[in-house]
Design a protein around this motif. Structure first.
Motif, PDB file in Angstrom:
ATOM      1  N   ALA A   1      48.406   5.527  38.520  1.00  0.00           N
ATOM      2  CA  ALA A   1      47.279   5.629  38.283  1.00  0.00           C
ATOM      3  C   ALA A   1      46.621   6.890  39.147  1.00  0.00           C
ATOM      4  O   ALA A   1      44.921   7.459  38.944  1.00  0.00           O
ATOM      5  CB  ALA A   1      46.845   4.330  38.558  1.00  0.00           C
ATOM      6  N   ALA A   2      47.047   7.100  40.132  1.00  0.00           N
ATOM      7  CA  ALA A   2      46.664   8.215  41.238  1.00  0.00           C
ATOM      8  C   ALA A   2      46.315   9.149  41.191  1.00  0.00           C
ATOM      9  O   ALA A   2      45.200  10.152  41.577  1.00  0.00           O
ATOM     10  CB  ALA A   2      47.228   7.497  42.774  1.00  0.00           C
ATOM     11  N   ALA A   3      47.002  10.042  39.333  1.00  0.00           N
ATOM     12  CA  ALA A   3      46.842  10.682  39.804  1.00  0.00           C
ATOM     13  C   ALA A   3      45.313  10.911  38.445  1.00  0.00           C
ATOM     14  O   ALA A   3      45.067  11.827  37.607  1.00  0.00           O
ATOM     15  CB  ALA A   3      47.713  11.516  38.488  1.00  0.00           C
ATOM     16  N   VAL A   4      44.648   9.947  37.561  1.00  0.00           N
ATOM     17  CA  VAL A   4      43.626   9.733  36.255  1.00  0.00           C
ATOM     18  C   VAL A   4      42.442   9.947  37.113  1.00  0.00           C
ATOM     19  O   VAL A   4      41.970  11.335  35.899  1.00  0.00           O
ATOM     20  CB  VAL A   4      43.434   8.185  36.325  1.00  0.00           C
ATOM     21  N   ASP A   5      41.861  10.151  37.835  1.00  0.00           N
ATOM     22  CA  ASP A   5      40.876  11.020  38.586  1.00  0.00           C
ATOM     23  C   ASP A   5      40.541  12.252  38.480  1.00  0.00           C
ATOM     24  O   ASP A   5      39.738  13.163  38.070  1.00  0.00           O
ATOM     25  CB  ASP A   5      40.367  10.857  40.298  1.00  0.00           C
ATOM     26  N   GLY A   6      41.687  13.320  38.713  1.00  0.00           N
ATOM     27  CA  GLY A   6      41.688  14.369  38.471  1.00  0.00           C
ATOM     28  C   GLY A   6      41.835  15.044  37.381  1.00  0.00           C
ATOM     29  O   GLY A   6      41.446  16.129  36.718  1.00  0.00           O
ATOM     30  N   LEU A   7      42.985  14.276  36.587  1.00  0.00           N
ATOM     31  CA  LEU A   7      41.845  14.602  34.598  1.00  0.00           C
ATOM     32  C   LEU A   7      41.279  14.032  34.365  1.00  0.00           C
ATOM     33  O   LEU A   7      40.827  15.006  33.405  1.00  0.00           O
ATOM     34  CB  LEU A   7      42.745  13.429  34.209  1.00  0.00           C
TER      35      LEU A   7
ATOM     36  N   ASP B   1      50.321   1.427  24.741  1.00  0.00           N
ATOM     37  CA  ASP B   1      50.917   1.479  24.912  1.00  0.00           C
ATOM     38  C   ASP B   1      51.007   2.384  26.225  1.00  0.00           C
ATOM     39  O   ASP B   1      51.799   2.958  27.026  1.00  0.00           O
ATOM     40  CB  ASP B   1      51.452   2.576  24.149  1.00  0.00           C
ATOM     41  N   TYR B   2      49.351   2.910  26.567  1.00  0.00           N
ATOM     42  CA  TYR B   2      49.347   3.579  27.356  1.00  0.00           C
ATOM     43  C   TYR B   2      48.319   3.653  28.662  1.00  0.00           C
ATOM     44  O   TYR B   2      46.678   3.614  27.784  1.00  0.00           O
ATOM     45  CB  TYR B   2      49.749   5.714  26.831  1.00  0.00           C
ATOM     46  N   PRO B   3      48.295   3.144  29.328  1.00  0.00           N
ATOM     47  CA  PRO B   3      47.098   2.890  30.200  1.00  0.00           C
ATOM     48  C   PRO B   3      46.307   3.893  30.567  1.00  0.00           C
ATOM     49  O   PRO B   3      44.753   3.105  31.152  1.00  0.00           O
ATOM     50  CB  PRO B   3      47.444   1.638  31.902  1.00  0.00           C
ATOM     51  N   PHE B   4      46.779   4.892  30.735  1.00  0.00           N
ATOM     52  CA  PHE B   4      45.195   5.737  31.328  1.00  0.00           C
ATOM     53  C   PHE B   4      44.516   7.324  30.440  1.00  0.00           C
ATOM     54  O   PHE B   4      45.606   7.256  29.600  1.00  0.00           O
ATOM     55  CB  PHE B   4      45.993   6.712  32.158  1.00  0.00           C
ATOM     56  N   PRO B   5      43.756   7.572  30.482  1.00  0.00           N
ATOM     57  CA  PRO B   5      42.779   8.615  30.197  1.00  0.00           C
ATOM     58  C   PRO B   5      43.984   9.654  29.680  1.00  0.00           C
ATOM     59  O   PRO B   5      44.997   9.830  31.337  1.00  0.00           O
ATOM     60  CB  PRO B   5      41.724   9.396  31.076  1.00  0.00           C
ATOM     61  N   TRP B   6      44.126  11.067  28.857  1.00  0.00           N
ATOM     62  CA  TRP B   6      45.349  11.914  29.232  1.00  0.00           C
ATOM     63  C   TRP B   6      44.259  12.858  27.979  1.00  0.00           C
ATOM     64  O   TRP B   6      42.680  12.351  28.077  1.00  0.00           O
ATOM     65  CB  TRP B   6      45.707  11.397  28.179  1.00  0.00           C
ATOM     66  N   ALA B   7      44.826  14.020  27.612  1.00  0.00           N
ATOM     67  CA  ALA B   7      44.148  15.271  27.862  1.00  0.00           C
ATOM     68  C   ALA B   7      45.046  15.957  26.512  1.00  0.00           C
ATOM     69  O   ALA B   7      46.105  16.108  27.442  1.00  0.00           O
ATOM     70  CB  ALA B   7      42.941  16.542  28.460  1.00  0.00           C
ATOM     71  N   VAL B   8      44.128  16.944  25.955  1.00  0.00           N
ATOM     72  CA  VAL B   8      44.765  17.890  25.064  1.00  0.00           C
ATOM     73  C   VAL B   8      44.195  19.326  25.747  1.00  0.00           C
ATOM     74  O   VAL B   8      43.264  19.706  25.285  1.00  0.00           O
ATOM     75  CB  VAL B   8      45.065  18.158  23.329  1.00  0.00           C
ATOM     76  N   CYS B   9      45.030  20.256  25.980  1.00  0.00           N
ATOM     77  CA  CYS B   9      44.331  21.627  26.917  1.00  0.00           C
ATOM     78  C   CYS B   9      45.215  22.864  26.180  1.00  0.00           C
ATOM     79  O   CYS B   9      45.775  22.122  25.827  1.00  0.00           O
ATOM     80  CB  CYS B   9      44.590  21.605  28.152  1.00  0.00           C
ATOM     81  N   ARG B  10      43.973  23.488  26.270  1.00  0.00           N
ATOM     82  CA  ARG B  10      45.058  24.985  25.668  1.00  0.00           C
ATOM     83  C   ARG B  10      45.997  25.357  27.261  1.00  0.00           C
ATOM     84  O   ARG B  10      46.276  25.185  28.278  1.00  0.00           O
ATOM     85  CB  ARG B  10      43.892  26.320  25.813  1.00  0.00           C
ATOM     86  N   TRP B  11      47.489  26.564  25.319  1.00  0.00           N
ATOM     87  CA  TRP B  11      48.362  26.447  26.715  1.00  0.00           C
ATOM     88  C   TRP B  11      48.226  27.962  27.165  1.00  0.00           C
ATOM     89  O   TRP B  11      48.224  28.772  26.381  1.00  0.00           O
ATOM     90  CB  TRP B  11      49.503  26.255  25.953  1.00  0.00           C
ATOM     91  N   LEU B  12      48.210  28.000  28.820  1.00  0.00           N
ATOM     92  CA  LEU B  12      48.309  29.444  29.274  1.00  0.00           C
ATOM     93  C   LEU B  12      49.687  29.780  28.847  1.00  0.00           C
ATOM     94  O   LEU B  12      51.072  28.809  29.880  1.00  0.00           O
ATOM     95  CB  LEU B  12      47.320  28.912  30.317  1.00  0.00           C
ATOM     96  N   PRO B  13      50.082  30.713  28.365  1.00  0.00           N
ATOM     97  CA  PRO B  13      51.750  31.365  28.230  1.00  0.00           C
ATOM     98  C   PRO B  13      51.560  32.465  29.909  1.00  0.00           C
ATOM     99  O   PRO B  13      50.687  32.484  30.649  1.00  0.00           O
ATOM    100  CB  PRO B  13      51.979  32.334  27.371  1.00  0.00           C
TER     101      PRO B  13
ATOM    102  N   ASP C   1      46.493  23.993  36.581  1.00  0.00           N
ATOM    103  CA  ASP C   1      46.246  22.548  37.032  1.00  0.00           C
ATOM    104  C   ASP C   1      45.404  22.086  38.059  1.00  0.00           C
ATOM    105  O   ASP C   1      44.851  22.204  39.658  1.00  0.00           O
ATOM    106  CB  ASP C   1      47.678  22.096  37.746  1.00  0.00           C
ATOM    107  N   PHE C   2      44.351  22.043  37.863  1.00  0.00           N
ATOM    108  CA  PHE C   2      43.002  21.899  38.257  1.00  0.00           C
ATOM    109  C   PHE C   2      42.763  19.816  38.992  1.00  0.00           C
ATOM    110  O   PHE C   2      41.140  19.843  39.022  1.00  0.00           O
ATOM    111  CB  PHE C   2      41.953  21.931  37.328  1.00  0.00           C
ATOM    112  N   GLY C   3      43.068  19.639  39.194  1.00  0.00           N
ATOM    113  CA  GLY C   3      43.226  17.695  39.715  1.00  0.00           C
ATOM    114  C   GLY C   3      43.073  17.635  40.696  1.00  0.00           C
ATOM    115  O   GLY C   3      42.156  16.666  41.021  1.00  0.00           O
ATOM    116  N   GLY C   4      42.962  18.609  41.769  1.00  0.00           N
ATOM    117  CA  GLY C   4      42.072  18.621  42.961  1.00  0.00           C
ATOM    118  C   GLY C   4      40.607  18.951  43.014  1.00  0.00           C
ATOM    119  O   GLY C   4      40.656  19.641  43.988  1.00  0.00           O
ATOM    120  N   LEU C   5      40.519  19.717  41.841  1.00  0.00           N
ATOM    121  CA  LEU C   5      39.149  20.208  41.661  1.00  0.00           C
ATOM    122  C   LEU C   5      38.165  19.923  42.740  1.00  0.00           C
ATOM    123  O   LEU C   5      38.550  18.502  42.386  1.00  0.00           O
ATOM    124  CB  LEU C   5      38.534  20.509  40.467  1.00  0.00           C
ATOM    125  N   ALA C   6      37.146  20.167  43.853  1.00  0.00           N
ATOM    126  CA  ALA C   6      36.378  19.278  44.285  1.00  0.00           C
ATOM    127  C   ALA C   6      35.401  19.979  44.954  1.00  0.00           C
ATOM    128  O   ALA C   6      35.745  21.833  44.590  1.00  0.00           O
ATOM    129  CB  ALA C   6      37.033  18.512  45.324  1.00  0.00           C
TER     130      ALA C   6
END
Length: 298
Positions: free
Chosen positions: A58-64, A94-106, A218-223
């Motif tokens: 749950a603590a990772a949801v805000d970052g997403l 089945d899954y309690p959080f928001p999620w995302a599909v993003c562009r994959w960066l090689p 990983d921009f979950g810490g963006l602020a």
């Protein structure tokens, strides 16, 4: 491998069900776990050009949610690739959080302390561009988190120091660590308006492709907060020989440098015992950050 006691179960079949229910046009694509996993999100490569990101806890949801809201706005202003969201997934039974599909960066991650000299200006350019983006409406750094006031983190630093020193007493000089932290904590805090900061520019979040720095993930810490939150990169990936050049490119004053150094030290001290038996990449990050910050002469 589970990293946290409060993780929810996530597997390939769950991801398939989420895709069938909310992105059926993508559900038939090849799906496999990403070769490297984050500490906040599990990732599954989808068809080679996309990645499904699911918060572990749950603590990772805000970052997403911050990524979903702001990356598309910031991306055109940034000189390196970023993983733009293309699908905003929502919780299910089945899954309690928001999620995302993003562009994959090689690309391959940068090793701790392993940024090549020729990539130092590219990383500095990215930090400057992020810092220059309009922060209006951006989320402030949460209280007691990196790139906020160090004084609010004082107790966390003290709790982290002892366990880290017990793990590696030869690395963690407690007297020196306290001196680094206290000098930054007692220096003037950032008093100008906040700027956009990534807050987690360690090697695992920096990608190289074709022999050059190419992307940031990983921009979950963006602020919006203290620019010291990205000065931390000087101690995570920049070599001691290149650190002065990186600092000059960012025009970092003494107090901001001290805060960035202290934040990198605190991150390393926390991560070393926490991930010791579960995440070798984070342990390598931690050892690099502690060694570099304690050796730096400021």
């Amino acid at each position: 491998m589970r990293l946290h006691d409060d993780e929810v179960p996530i597997d390939l079949e769950l991801v398939r069900r989420l895709l069938r229910g909310q992105a059926p046009d993508l559900a038939g694509r090849d799906l496999r776990p990403a070769p490297a996993q984050g500490t906040d999100n599990l990732m599954f490569i989808l068809g080679g050009d996309l990645v499904v990101r699911l918060p572990r806890k749950a603590a990772a949801v805000d970052g997403l949610l911050v990524e979903r809201r702001w990356l598309a706005t910031l991306a055109p202003r940034l000189p390196l690739g970023v993983p733009l969201p293309v699908v905003d997934g929502e919780p299910t039974s089945d899954y309690p959080f928001p999620w995302a599909v993003c562009r994959w960066l090689p690309g391959a991650p940068v090793a701790p302390g392993g940024l090549r000299t020729e990539d130092v200006p590219r990383l500095a350019e990215f930090v400057r561009a992020l810092r220059a983006a309009d922060p209006t409406g951006g989320p402030p750094v949460p209280p007691g988190r990196r790139a906020g006031p160090l004084s609010a983190y004082d107790a966390v630093f003290e709790r982290a120091l002892g366990p880290a020193a017990r793990v590696d007493p030869g690395l963690v000089d407690q007297r020196r660590a306290r001196a680094v932290w206290h000098a930054a904590r007692d220096a003037p805090a950032w008093s100008a308006p906040g700027v956009w900061v990534h807050r987690d520019l360690y090697g695992g979040n920096l990608l190289t492709a074709g022999g050059r720095l190419s992307g940031v993930i990983d921009f979950g810490g963006l602020a919006v907060g203290d620019p010291a939150g990205d000065v931390m990169a000087a101690f995570h990936v920049v070599t001691s020989e290149d650190r002065g050049a990186f600092r000059a490119l960012l025009a970092v004053d003494d107090d901001t440098w001290a805060r960035g150094r202290a934040w990198a030290l605190a991150q390393g001290l926390e991560a070393l015992p926490y991930y010791l038996d579960t995440h070798p990449g984070m342990v390598a990050m931690a050892r690099q950050a502690v060694a570099a910050t304690l050796a730096d002469q400021g």
